[in-house]
Design an enzyme around this catalytic site. Sequence first.
Site, PDB file in Angstrom:
ATOM      1  CB  VAL A 186      -3.002 -32.223 -23.395  1.00  0.00           C
ATOM      2  CG1 VAL A 186      -1.709 -32.709 -23.978  1.00  0.00           C
ATOM      3  CG2 VAL A 186      -3.134 -32.070 -21.968  1.00  0.00           C
ATOM      4  CB  CYS A 187      -1.709 -32.143 -27.945  1.00  0.00           C
ATOM      5  SG  CYS A 187      -0.953 -32.355 -29.576  1.00  0.00           S
ATOM      6  CB  THR A 188      -4.855 -30.444 -31.353  1.00  0.00           C
ATOM      7  OG1 THR A 188      -5.039 -31.867 -30.990  1.00  0.00           O
ATOM      8  CG2 THR A 188      -3.610 -30.274 -31.990  1.00  0.00           C
ATOM      9  CB  THR A 224      -1.707 -25.727 -29.881  1.00  0.00           C
ATOM     10  OG1 THR A 224      -2.009 -27.003 -30.275  1.00  0.00           O
ATOM     11  CG2 THR A 224      -0.969 -25.286 -31.477  1.00  0.00           C
TER      12      THR A 224
END
Length: 325
Positions: free
Chosen positions: A109-111, A129
């Site tokens: 998730v995300c970074t 990302t």
Amino acid sequence: MPERTVLVVLYDGVQSLDVTGPVEVFAGAGWAAGDPSAYRLRTASPGGRPVRTSSGLTLLPDTGLDSAPVPHTLLIPGGADGADGAGNAPEVVDWLREHGPKAERLVSVCTGSFLLAAAGLLDGHRATTHWAFCDEFAREHPEIDVDPEPIFVRDGRIATSAGVTCGIDLALALVEEDHGRETALVVARHLVVFLRRPGNQAQFSAPLAAQTAHREPLRDVQRWIAENPDRDLSVDSLAARARLSPRHFARAFHAETGVTPGRYVERVRLEHARRLLEETTHGVAEVSRACGYGTPEAMRRAFVRGLGTAPVEYRRRFHVPRTTH
């Protein structure tokens, strides 16, 4: 129904919503499917230590990474340090390098994608990302096919998502894959979110994806386009509204928004059409007229080009019926 263990890796500076958003989806899926054991949720941190999230919350993991079971789904949330997260969590990267290949499904998730990348688990794969870090992600990891547009990307056993709330979209997609659309729909309704934004939907809506023009006449044109997708939105017509020559308008619009007028109109119309297909029962012909396409065939071409699917199929998968209470 087989039990699937979901292991969420925690570390200092982790983004709390990257953790709790997907966890709530998986937990809700057990209830929605009528089988509390549908997912076995576990959290682990280096040494089993409590971690402090980026917002100051303290999370107490179930176990240490070294004692964690081999999961079906291994989920790596992002953190406030963004791209620096991999450097600040070397224990996590080392553990992922050894244990990540054993999981049936790798999810970030995300970074959190930077942690998977640092462990070499995304080499040769397509991934995404958070939009703010996509350029850096691509520079640091040229061996990864970085796609900055979608809210999440699936590439075999690997799934990566964009920023924060996109982790919920990805988790809903995984629940739909594991337990069917109806179960995912029940979870989405319970959490009051869409079921589900398609993975190839852009990280931003059309107005947010483009910059806001500096000059008032061009900002007025942007608002006009968003409010009137069914009108004549040719360059000549928009230039006349801005009281500029078509050539001057096209140059100025691109310089101040980062996209051409035609591309901006295309994005707005596609977004409006998606919303009508998701939220209303209007027929495809009616939607095509309301969004300025003119004909269903023109709208079909726009959907295939922009989303990789036809309007009828899009509605079948993503229409959320309104419910009464």
